[in-house]
Design an enzyme around this catalytic site. Structure first.
Site, PDB file in Angstrom:
ATOM      1  N   ASP A   9       0.818  -1.198   0.000  1.00 50.98           N
ATOM      2  CA  ASP A   9       0.000   0.000   0.000  1.00 50.98           C
ATOM      3  C   ASP A   9       0.862   1.262   0.000  1.00 50.98           C
ATOM      4  O   ASP A   9       1.848   1.358   0.750  1.00 50.98           O
ATOM      5  CB  ASP A   9      -0.899   0.002   1.250  1.00 50.98           C
ATOM      6  CG  ASP A   9      -1.756   1.237   1.350  1.00 50.98           C
ATOM      7  OD1 ASP A   9      -2.628   1.414   0.480  1.00 50.98           O
ATOM      8  OD2 ASP A   9      -1.542   2.036   2.279  1.00 50.98           O
ATOM      9  N   GLU A  51       1.469  -0.010  -4.984  1.00 50.64           N
ATOM     10  CA  GLU A  51       0.561   1.096  -5.250  1.00 50.64           C
ATOM     11  C   GLU A  51       1.390   2.360  -5.045  1.00 50.64           C
ATOM     12  O   GLU A  51       1.688   2.730  -3.915  1.00 50.64           O
ATOM     13  CB  GLU A  51      -0.629   1.091  -4.289  1.00 50.64           C
ATOM     14  CG  GLU A  51      -1.604   2.221  -4.595  1.00 50.64           C
ATOM     15  CD  GLU A  51      -2.391   2.697  -3.381  1.00 50.64           C
ATOM     16  OE1 GLU A  51      -3.476   3.241  -3.567  1.00 50.64           O
ATOM     17  OE2 GLU A  51      -1.892   2.536  -2.248  1.00 50.64           O
TER      18      GLU A  51
END
Length: 631
Positions: A318, A358
């Protein structure tokens, strides 16, 4: 927040050292300590709690502590002093400490104050504020022994949030077992990878999961570590791989066991965290200190725990942008050491397992090879890409046909990272894109009327682009049956929508099967080559050629009509002579009774150059529709 009432009673009543008593002792110093045993440091390996025959080795990193103790069910919550290894670690072999027993550490700082701490490497938590539980990773018996992770170019990802995927409103969130009950559905849909949003112990029971406090411990509201393994096992049994979402750009920010762990906060959170300007993130001042080798090891071990002990098939990291930068700017070089060292280790030992970032801003540097811990790119196999999702959503949501930009759609289809077609994950819906001020694509097209003709047509059109473009396609849970509104951690999927929108689910199933070349006639959709050879920005029609090696069963031509106009005879170039068979028509009324069922059909080429190709052919195409042809 849930509390284990029985555990609390046992701790407070039977052992006379419940949470209230523990809190009274915190900071009181040695004079009130119930030291029942002093042990020397262990020679056995392992951090956290490692079970051996007859006991458990406890080892924790507390470099600023003067003494460290462990207490638990095995000692009636009396304090067992760990030996100092004089490298920042304290450890001991505690005979009689067995799996299933609760425990906590007590750290004494240099000023003589004591603090009770859950284990930062806890493998199992009763909850985010409760005790750690001894767990033996060797106790689970795996059944799906023959599973092989799909090749990157064959992956179709389904993003899932365990708490809302298969649950009913009220009471607690969904869990691993409720999710298992829908794995047959996912197998039949055709997806072969699920990407699970963070499922590691966080504050409370309801959360997206990006506030993880214990990166080694499964979220207790979802079940036990064995339940999490059972989910992976059952997914593998059905031919579905599992990617776990991991969060190391920040922790918490609440209920953190590692916060000021040694008893010295160093002006912020202690040895686990940056204490200067690098501590600041959009989610709190809890960015890990990547410059400390022990913190890098902590992150690395949590990753390998998932890949090895939980048999994950990949990791999705993330917000890596907020690992390598402070706020989108200001480089943090030590974060690159984390990326490179872990990705190089995965590639060396488990190259079939995918590592996804990401990032949204790092470009090729994120997916370029990591030549060493200090040189090269970050070494990720793929990254999420804003360059695809935003142009596609814009094209779908725009209300005026004249404003749809076919050149932007073309560029989204052809964009790639590091020269690799599958170094990107492409989608039109993800947890971020359907929340934070946004909604599901059909809802954005027509707010309050996601089941309208326009919403169905344009959302499935861009879904068709997703499954036929180079990259690894991903969908968000419920996208396939027109889930509306926006994503929230307390709002379960409405599986009742499968009744009115079962045809839309079939459309997604058909796209997935074509993408995965189930019938051995669309192999090019798994290939790396694309040529957008027809861009008609006036009439809003676009066509592209996909292929791997080329030839029959390989070459694929996709035509997309982004206008509300139906064309009875549209002409484009084709790469090869002969008959081209229509494999998919999104306007088929079997997908929805209000679709036009435009009579698109197989077509035979005419000699004559068109769109840079030697052949051309005519066909009918409906409004906001996508066609797939192959030979």
């Amino acid at each position: 927040m849930r509390h284990n009432v029985l555990s609390a009673l046992l701790l407070a009543g039977l052992f006379g050292c419940g949470e209230a008593a523990l809190e009274k002792q915190q900071g009181s110093g040695q004079e009130t300590a119930q030291v029942v045993q002093q042990l020397t440091s262990s020679t056995r390996p392992g951090m956290g709690a490692t079970v051996y025959s007859g006991g458990t080795t406890f080892r924790t990193w507390a470099p600023l502590a003067s003494r460290v103790f462990v207490a638990g069910d095995f000692s009636s919550w009396g304090w067992v002093e760990l030996g100092n290894e004089f490298n920042g670690n304290f450890s001991a072999d505690v005979a009689g400490a067995v799996k299933g027993q609760k425990y906590k550490f007590v750290t004494r700082n240099q000023w003589g104050s004591d603090a009770w701490r859950a284990d930062p490497r806890s493998a199992w938590q009763e909850n985010s504020t409760g005790a750690s539980i001894i767990y033996d990773h060797g106790e689970y018996w795996w059944n799906a022994q023959q599973f092989s992770t799909p090749a990157f170019n064959d992956m179709v990802i389904y993003e899932m949030h365990v708490g809302t995927f298969h649950d009913s409103p009220g009471f607690g969130p969904g869990n691993w077992n409720s999710a298992i009950a829908k794995l047959d559905y996912l197998r039949d849909l055709g997806v072969n990878m699920v990407k699970v949003m963070p499922a590691y112990e966080f504050a409370g029971d309801f959360s997206w999961g990006y506030n993880a406090a214990f990166p080694f411990a499964p979220e207790s509201a979802y079940g036990s570590p064995n339940d999490m393994k059972h989910f992976v096992d059952e997914a593998h049994y059905r031919g579905i791989g599992v990617i776990f979402d991991v969060v190391h750009n920040h922790y918490g920010p609440s209920d953190l066991p590692m916060w000021c762990f040694s008893g010295d906060c160093l002006g912020n959170g202690g040895e686990y965290f940056f204490t200067d300007s690098r501590k600041v993130t959009p989610w709190g001042d809890t960015r890990p200190d990547y410059g400390r080798p022990e913190v890098r090891a902590y992150i690395r071990d949590s990753m390998m725990n998932l890949l090895d002990n939980f048999r994950a098939d990949g990791l999705r990291w993330d917000a890596t942008k907020y690992m390598r930068t402070i706020d989108g700017s200001g480089d943090i070089p030590s974060a690159w050491q984390v990326f490179r060292s872990i990705n190089r280790e995965i590639n060396a030992n488990k190259p079939w397992k995918i590592s996804i970032a990401e990032d949204f801003g790092g470009g090729d540097s994120i997916t370029n090879d990591a030549t060493s811990d200090f040189a090269g790119g970050a070494g990720f196999d793929a990254q999420w890409t804003a360059e695809f999702v935003h142009p596609l959503r814009t094209a779908a949501i725009e209300q005026n046909d004249a404003n749809r930009n076919m050149f932007a759609v073309r560029d989204a289809i052809t964009q790639r990272f590091s020269g690799r077609s599958h170094a990107r994950v492409i989608y039109t819906e993800s947890h971020d894109e359907v929340a934070n001020g946004h909604a599901r694509v059909p809802e954005e097209i027509w707010p309050g009327n996601a089941g309208s003709w326009a919403a169905k047509k344009r959302s499935t059109l861009v879904a068709g682009i997703t499954f036929t473009s180079p990259g690894i396609p991903m969908m968000f849970q419920g996208q396939e049956f027109l889930e509306d509104g926006y994503f929230a951690d307390g709002d379960p999927l409405d599986w009742g929508k499968l009744t009115p929108y079962g045809g839309i689910k079939t459309l997604y199933r058909d796209l997935i099967r074509l993408r995965r070349n189930w019938n051995n006639n669309t192999r090019g959709l798994r290939g790396g080559n694309v040529n957008v050879h027809h861009v008609n920005n006036t009439n809003k029609v676009l066509a592209y050629h996909r292929w791997d090696s080329g030839g029959g069963g390989d070459d694929v031509v996709i035509v997309a009509n982004f206008s509300g106009t139906s064309y009875s005879s549209y002409n484009i170039g084709f790469p090869r002579a002969g008959t081209w068979y229509l494999r998919f028509n999104s306007d088929w009324n079997g997908y929805s009774s209000d679709f036009g069922n435009t009579p698109s059909a197989n077509t035979s080429t005419n000699s004559g150059a068109k769109d840079g190709m030697a052949q051309n052919a005519n066909f009918a195409i409906g409004p906001y529709s996508l066609l797939i042809f192959s030979q």
